[in-house]
Design an enzyme around this catalytic site. Structure first.
Site, PDB file in Angstrom:
ATOM      1  N   SER A 687      60.912 -76.683 -16.631  1.00 56.34           N
ATOM      2  CA  SER A 687      60.246 -75.387 -15.950  1.00 56.34           C
ATOM      3  C   SER A 687      59.924 -74.270 -16.794  1.00 56.34           C
ATOM      4  CB  SER A 687      60.780 -74.902 -14.504  1.00 56.34           C
ATOM      5  OG  SER A 687      62.356 -74.290 -14.976  1.00 56.34           O
ATOM      6  N   LYS A 704      63.562 -65.151 -18.029  1.00 57.81           N
ATOM      7  CA  LYS A 704      63.404 -66.456 -17.495  1.00 57.81           C
ATOM      8  C   LYS A 704      61.777 -66.418 -17.828  1.00 57.81           C
ATOM      9  CE  LYS A 704      65.224 -68.493 -13.935  1.00 57.81           C
ATOM     10  NZ  LYS A 704      65.402 -68.828 -12.570  1.00 57.81           N
ATOM     11  N   ASP A 817      70.913 -72.688  -2.529  1.00 58.84           N
ATOM     12  CA  ASP A 817      71.224 -73.396  -3.735  1.00 58.84           C
ATOM     13  C   ASP A 817      72.589 -72.984  -4.436  1.00 58.84           C
ATOM     14  OD1 ASP A 817      71.256 -75.464  -5.663  1.00 58.84           O
ATOM     15  OD2 ASP A 817      69.736 -74.528  -7.148  1.00 58.84           O
TER      16      ASP A 817
END
Length: 998
Positions: A687, A704, A817
Site C-alpha cells: 500500500s 505514511k 483491527d
C-alpha cells in the site's frame, strides 16, 4: 449348578472385554496431546474405572462416556456407537473436527449427546432424528452450516435442542413446532436468513426456555407464543422485530425473564404484562417504545427493569417502590418526568439505579440505600433539585455516582465525600456549595473526582493527598481558594488536574515533578504567583498546559521545549525575558499575549524585528547580488533562467498538495516532502511506505505514504505495512483514518498531525513512536526484557484508548483491527492505539450493526462471530483486545506453529485446564507477580468469550484493570452465563454498561 454359574458369567465378561476393545479403538482414532486417556489400559479387564467412563446395570456395562475438556482432536469416533448400552456421550470443548458422519444414527441408545465447543463443519446430519431415545442434543459452538434438517420434526422425546453459535444460514423452520416434547430451544447467534418467528413455535406447550437472540428475525412477535404457559425465559433480543409488544404475552403465566432489547419495537408497554406474577426481569431497552410505564407492570415482583433508550414519557409509577425484590432499574434515555417515587429503595435491595437523560425533577428519595446494597447512582441530565440526602452519606456500598447536569444545591453530606468504594464521583453543573470535607481522605478507591461548575468554597483539604488511586481531579468553575496542599504532590497516578476559574494562590511546588503520569494541567484564571517551576519540563506525557490568567513572573522555563504539547497557554501573566527558541513561533503567539515583559521573534512582543530592519537586510542582499551580477553577468543570467525554471516547476508541484491540519503545526508540508527519501524508510508494503522524518525544530514524525487506486492488501500499524490481513480500497482507508483520527484527542490514541493529498499520492503525518509497535517489541529479542509493570501499563493504556472510542466518542467508533501491531509504544512505554483504516462509526440508533462487505481484521484476532456475520460491533474489538492480553501474558503470537492447530485462545484454555497457569505465563516474567498476572489473564479470557454477550464492555475492562491489586467487589463482576442448556441465568449484565450515560 457351578457350570450354570460359569455359563451365565462368561457372556458378561466377554461383553465387558468387547466394550473395552471398542474404547481402545476410539482412543487410537483420536489425537491426545495431553495424555488425557493415559489410564485407558488395554490390559485391564474392565473399562469401568477408566477416566470419563461410567458403567451401570446388572453386568456393569458402559452407560456414559464424558471426555469434556480433554483437548482431544480428530474426527467424530463413530465406533463408540457400538457400545450397546451407551446413554450419554459428552465431548464438550475439544477439537473434534471434520463433519458429523451419517452413521451417528447408529447410537440408538443415546439419551444425551453433547458435542458443543468443537470444530465440526458441514450440514447437520438428518440421521440424528433416528435416535429414538434422545432427550438432549447440544451442538453449540461449532461450524455447522446450511439448513436445520426436516427430519428433526420426527424427534419424539427431545427436550433440549441447542444449536447456538454455528453458521446455520437457512430460515428457522416451522416444523420445529412439531417437537412438542421440547423444554429448551436455543438457536441464538446464527446467521439465519431474514425471517419471521414461526407461529408454529406456539405449539411447544412444554417449552420452558426459548432463546432466539441475534437470529436475524424480522416482522412482528406472533400472538401464538402466548400459548407457552410453561415458558420461564423468553429471549428475542438483538433482532429487527417490529410492531408492538403483543398484549397476549400477558398469558405467559410462568415467565420469569423477558428480553426484547435492541429491536425496532414500537407502541406502548402492554398493561397485560402486569398479570405476570412470576416476572423478575423485563428488558425492552433500545427499541422505539412510547407512552408511559404501566402502573400494573410495577406491581409484579420485578427484580430488574431495563427500558432505557426508548421514547417513553410520563411519570414513573409510585407502585414500583413497593416491589420487594427490585435491585436494578435502568430507564435512562427516555422522556420520563415528574418525581421519583418517595419510597424507592425502602422495600427493595436496590443496587443499580440509572434514570439519566430524562426530565425528572424534585428531590432524591431518601431511602435509595436503606437496604445497604446501592452500588451505582446515575441520574445525569435531569432537573433534580434540593440537597443530597444525608442517608446517602452512609451508603458504603456505592461505587459509581453521577449527579451531573441537574439543579442540586446545598452542602454535600460529610460522609458522602469519604465513601470507601466510590471510584467515580461526578457533580458537574449543579449549585453545590460549602467546602470539600476532610473526610475525603477515606475515599480510598476514588479515581475520578469531577466537581466542575458548582459553588464550592474553601481550599483543597490536605487529606486529598491520601487518594493514591486518584486519576482525574476536575474542579474548575468554583470558588475554591488558598494554596494547593503539599500532599497533592503525592498523587502519582494523577493524569488530569483542572482547577481553572477558581481563587487559588501561592506558588507551585517543585515537587510537581512527581506527577509522572500527568497529561493535562489547567490552572488558568486563578491567582498563582512566583515563577513557573522548571520541573514542569520533566512531565514527559504532558500535552495540555494552561497557566493563563494568573500572576506568574520570571522567565519561561527552557525545559518546556522538551514537552510535546497539543496546547500551551501562558497568556496574561507577568512573565519576562526571552521566549525559548522552539516556542518563539507565530503559531504560539496567542499563548504569550498579555505578558509585557516577554521578548521573542513574534510580532507584538518586545524584541520583535520590525519591518524597517527587515527591509534593510533585504536591500543589503540585493546590493551584493547586483555587484555579483556585474562580475558574472553572463553566467548569472544563465543560472537565473535555469533556477527560475526549476523554482517554477517545484512551485507548481507543491501547489498541487492540499494540506489539512488537525493540530497546531510547527512545520510545513515542504519540510515533509523534502524528507521522503529512501534513507528514511522504516516500513514498506504493497500500500505504500512509512518514513521517519526529523524536523528542523528537533521533533520527529512518522509519515505514511499511500498510493491511490486499486484494491490492495493493507496493514496494521505505521511500521507494519506488510503484515495486514485485510484488503480494500486505499482511498476508503485513507478517508476512514482521517475522518476518525482528525476528531480524536486522547492520550492513548496515536496523534494525527495532518494529511497531505494530491491526485496521485496521500500522506498521513503522525507522532513518532520510538519503540515501534507492541507486536514487534513483544516478539523481538527485547520482548523477554519487558517487565510485568511495563506490560500492565501497555494493557491499561490500550484499554483506555479503546474505551474512549467505544464510550466517549459520539457516535462511538469500532476499530475493527485491534492487534499488537496496531498498538504503538512511545519512548516511555506508553501505548497508543493506531491504524484506523477500517474503523467504522456505530449507528447511534443502537440497532444491531449492519454487515460489512468484507472481513476486516487480522488472523488470530478476529472474533468468531465476525468471521461469518461481518457485523461491526464493539464486541468484536473486545475479543481482539482479549487476544492482545493473552499475547502479552504468554508472549506467543495468536497463530504460531508451536500452538499446533489451535489459535492462542484455545491453546491458553486447554493448557490452563491440563497443566495450570504456570505453563501459560511467559517464563521471563517475575514469579512474584503471578497472582496479578493470573487476574489479567482471566480478563483476557473473559474478553475472548465465544458468546459476544458474555464479553464485558471496554469501560468495564478498564475498571477491572484499575481494580487489580485492590479490593474487588464481586457483585460488580458478575457475568451472564452461557445460554448452553443451563436454566440458571436470569439476568442480563450487558445492560449495565450500555448507553451513552451508563
Amino acid at each position: 449348578m457351578y457350570l450354570l454359574f460359569l455359563f451365565l458369567l462368561f457372556p458378561a465378561v466377554f461383553s465387558l472385554n468387547q466394550e473395552g476393545s471398542i474404547l481402545q479403538q476410539v482412543k487410537l482414532s483420536l489425537d491426545d496431546p495431553n495424555s488425557s486417556l493415559s489410564n485407558w489400559n488395554p490390559r485391564d479387564d474392565s473399562p469401568c474405572h477408566w477416566s470419563g467412563v461410567s458403567c451401570g446395570g446388572a453386568f456393569s456395562s458402559v452407560t456414559s462416556v464424558d471426555l469434556s475438556d480433554a483437548n482431544l482432536a480428530g474426527p467424530f469416533p463413530s465406533l463408540i456407537c457400538r457400545l450397546p448400552n451407551l446413554s450419554s456421550l459428552s465431548l464438550y470443548n475439544n477439537s473434534i473436527n471434520s463433519t458429523l458422519p451419517l452413521d451417528i444414527g447408529a447410537c440408538k441408545t443415546l439419551k444425551t449427546l453433547d458435542l458443543s465447543q468443537n470444530l465440526l463443519t458441514g450440514e447437520l446430519p438428518h440421521t440424528l432424528a433416528d435416535l429414538p431415545l434422545l432427550t438432549s442434543l447440544d451442538l453449540t459452538g461449532n461450524n455447522f452450516s446450511g439448513d436445520i434438517p426436516a427430519s428433526f420434526s420426527r424427534f419424539e422425546k427431545l427436550e433440549v435442542l441447542s444449536l447456538v453459535f454455528n453458521l446455520l444460514d437457512g430460515a428457522i423452520p416451522p416444523f420445529l413446532g412439531n417437537i412438542t416434547s421440547l423444554k429448551m430451544l436455543n438457536l441464538s447467534y446464527n446467521p439465519f436468513s431474514p425471517g419471521r418467528i414461526p407461529p408454529e413455535l406456539g405449539n411447544l406447550t412444554n417449552l420452558e426456555v426459548m432463546w432466539l437472540t441475534e437470529c436475524n428475525l424480522i416482522g412482528q412477535i406472533p400472538d401464538s407464543l402466548s400459548r407457552l404457559t410453561r415458558l420461564v425465559d423468553l429471549d428475542l433480543a438483538l433482532n429487527d422485530l417490529v410492531g408492538p409488544i403483543p398484549r397476549s404475552l400477558g398469558g405467559l403465566t410462568s415467565v420469569v425473564q423477558i428480553e426484547l432489547y435492541n429491536n425496532s419495537l414500537t407502541g406502548s408497554i402492554p398493561r397485560e404484562l402486569g398479570n405476570l406474577k412470576s416476572l423478575r426481569l423485563l428488558d425492552a431497552s433500545m427499541n422505539q417504545l412510547t407512552g408511559s410505564i404501566p402502573d400494573e407492570l410495577c406491581r409484579v415482583p420485578l427484580e430488574s427493569l431495563n427500558l432505557y433508550e426508548n421514547n417513553l414519557e410520563g411519570e414513573l409509577p409510585a407502585s414500583i417502590a413497593s416491589s420487594p425484590n427490585l435491585y436494578e432499574l435502568r430507564i435512562f434515555g427516555n422522556r420520563l418526568s415528574g418525581e421519583l417515587p418517595r419510597d424507592l429503595g425502602l422495600n427493595s435491595p436496590l443496587k443499580w439505579l440509572d434514570v439519566s437523560d430524562n426530565e425528572f425533577s424534585g428531590e432524591l428519595p431518601p431511602d435509595l440505600c436503606t437496604k445497604g446494597e446501592l452500588e451505582e447512582l446515575l441520574i445525569i441530565h435531569n432537573s433534580f433539585s434540593g440537597a443530597i440526602p444525608e442517608s446517602l452519606g452512609d451508603c458504603r456500598s456505592l461505587t459509581r455516582v453521577r449527579l451531573a447536569y441537574n439543579r442540586f444545591s446545598g452542602q454535600v453530606p460529610t460522609g458522602f465525600w469519604g465513601l470507601p468504594h466510590v471510584y467515580l464521583l461526578e457533580l458537574i453543573n449543579n449549585s453545590f456549595s460549602g467546602e470539600i470535607a476532610k473526610t475525603i481522605g477515606g475515599a480510598a478507591n476514588l479515581s475520578l473526582l469531577i466537581l466542575t461548575n458548582n459553588e464550592f468554597t474553601g481550599g483543597l483539604p490536605e487529606e486529598i493527598g491520601s487518594l493514591n488511586n486518584l486519576n482525574q481531579l476536575s474542579a474548575s468553575g468554583n470558588k475554591l481558594s488558598g494554596f494547593l496542599p503539599e500532599s497533592l504532590m503525592n498523587l502519582g497516578e494523577l493524569s488530569s488536574l483542572d482547577l481553572q476559574g477558581n481563587r487559588f494562590s501561592g506558588e507551585l511546588s517543585p515537587k510537581i515533578k512527581s506527577w509522572k503520569k500527568l497529561n493535562e494541567l489547567n490552572l488558568a484564571g486563578n491567582q498563582f504567583s512566583g515563577s513557573i517551576p522548571n520541573e514542569i519540563g520533566s512531565l514527559s506525557v504532558l500535552n495540555y498546559l494552561d497557566l493563563s490568567g494568573n500572576l506568574f513572573s520570571g522567565e519561561i522555563p527552557v525545559s518546556l521545549q522538551g514537552l510535546k504539547l497539543n496546547q500551551l497557554n501562558l497568556s496574561n501573566n507577568r512573565l519576562t525575558g526571552d521566549i525559548p527558541p522552539s516556542l518563539a513561533k507565530e503559531m504560539y503567539k496567542n499563548s504569550f499575549l498579555g505578558n509585557p515583559g516577554l521578548c521573542g521573534d513574534i510580532k507584538g512582543l518586545c524584541g520583535y524585528k520590525d519591518e524597517a530592519k527587515s527591509k534593510g537586510y533585504v536591500w543589503l542582499l540585493r546590493s551584493i547580488f547586483v555587484l555579483a551580477a556585474v562580475v558574472f553577468v553572463a553566467g548569472l543570467v544563465w543560472f537565473y533562467f535555469k533556477y527560475s525554471t526549476f523554482k517554477k516547476a517545484r512551485a507548481v508541484e507543491r501547489s498541487k498538495w492540499t494540506v489539512m491540519s488537525f493540530h497546531k503545526l510547527g512545520f510545513s508540508e515542504n519540510e515533509i516532502l523534502e524528507s521522503l527519501d529512501e534513507d528514511n524508510v522504516i516500513g514498506a508494503g504493497s500500500s505504500g511506505k512509512v518514513y521517519k522524518v526529523v524536523l528542523t525544530n528537533g521533533e520527529t514524525v512518522a509519515v505514511k505514504r499511500l498510493w491511490t487506486g486499486g484494491s490492495v492488501k493493507e496493514t496494521g500499524g505505521d511500521s507494519d505495512l506488510e503484515k495486514g490481513e485485510r484488503s480494500g480500497p486505499k482511498d476508503e482507508a485513507f478517508e476512514a483514518e482521517v475522518e476518525t483520527l482528525g476528531k480524536i484527542r486522547h492520550k492513548n490514541i496515536v496523534k494525527l498531525w495532518c494529511c497531505c493529498t494530491t491526485r496521485d499520492c496521500k500522506l498521513l503525518v503522525y507522532e513518532y513512536m520510538p519503540n515501534g509497535s507492541l507486536g514487534d517489541l513483544l516478539h523481538s529479542s527485547k520482548g523477554g526484557t519487558l517487565g510485568w509493570e511495563t506490560r500492565f501499563k501497555i494493557i491499561l493504556d490500550a484499554a483506555e484508548g479503546l474505551s474512549y472510542l467505544h464510550h466517549d466518542c459520539v457516535p462511538p467508533i469500532v476499530h475493527r483491527d485491534v492487534k499488537s501491531n496496531n498498538i504503538l509504544i512511545d519512548g516511555d512505554y506508553g501505548a497508543r492505539v493506531a491504524d484506523f483504516g477500517v474503523a467504522k462509526v456505530v449507528d447511534l440508533t443502537g440497532k444491531a450493526p449492519k454487515s460489512m462487505s468484507v472481513i476486516a481484521g487480522s488472523c488470530g484476532y478476529i472474533a468468531p462471530e465476525y468471521a461469518y456475520t461481518l457485523r461491526v460491533n464493539e464486541k468484536s474489538d473486545i475479543y481482539s483486545f482479549g487476544v492482545v492480553i493473552l499475547e502479552i501474558v504468554t508472549r506467543k503470537r495468536p497463530i504460531a506453529p508451536e500452538l499446533g492447530e489451535k489459535d492462542l485462545v484455545k491453546w491458553v484454555c486447554s493448557t490452563l485446564d491440563q497443566k495450570g497457569v504456570e505453563h501459560v505465563i511467559d517464563p521471563k516474567l517475575d514469579s512474584c507477580f503471578k497472582e496479578e498476572i493470573s487476574k489479567i489473564l482471566n480478563i483476557g479470557l473473559l474478553c475472548t468469550s465465544p458468546l459476544p454477550i458474555n464479553r464485558p464492555s471496554m469501560r468495564r475492562v478498564v475498571k477491572m484493570l484499575q481494580e487489580i491489586g485492590g479490593v474487588e467487589d464481586e457483585s460488580r463482576n458478575k457475568t451472564r452465563e452461557d445460554k448452553d442448556g443451563k436454566l440458571t441465568p436470569y439476568y442480563n449484565e450487558e445492560a449495565s454498561d450500555q448507553g451513552s450515560v451508563a
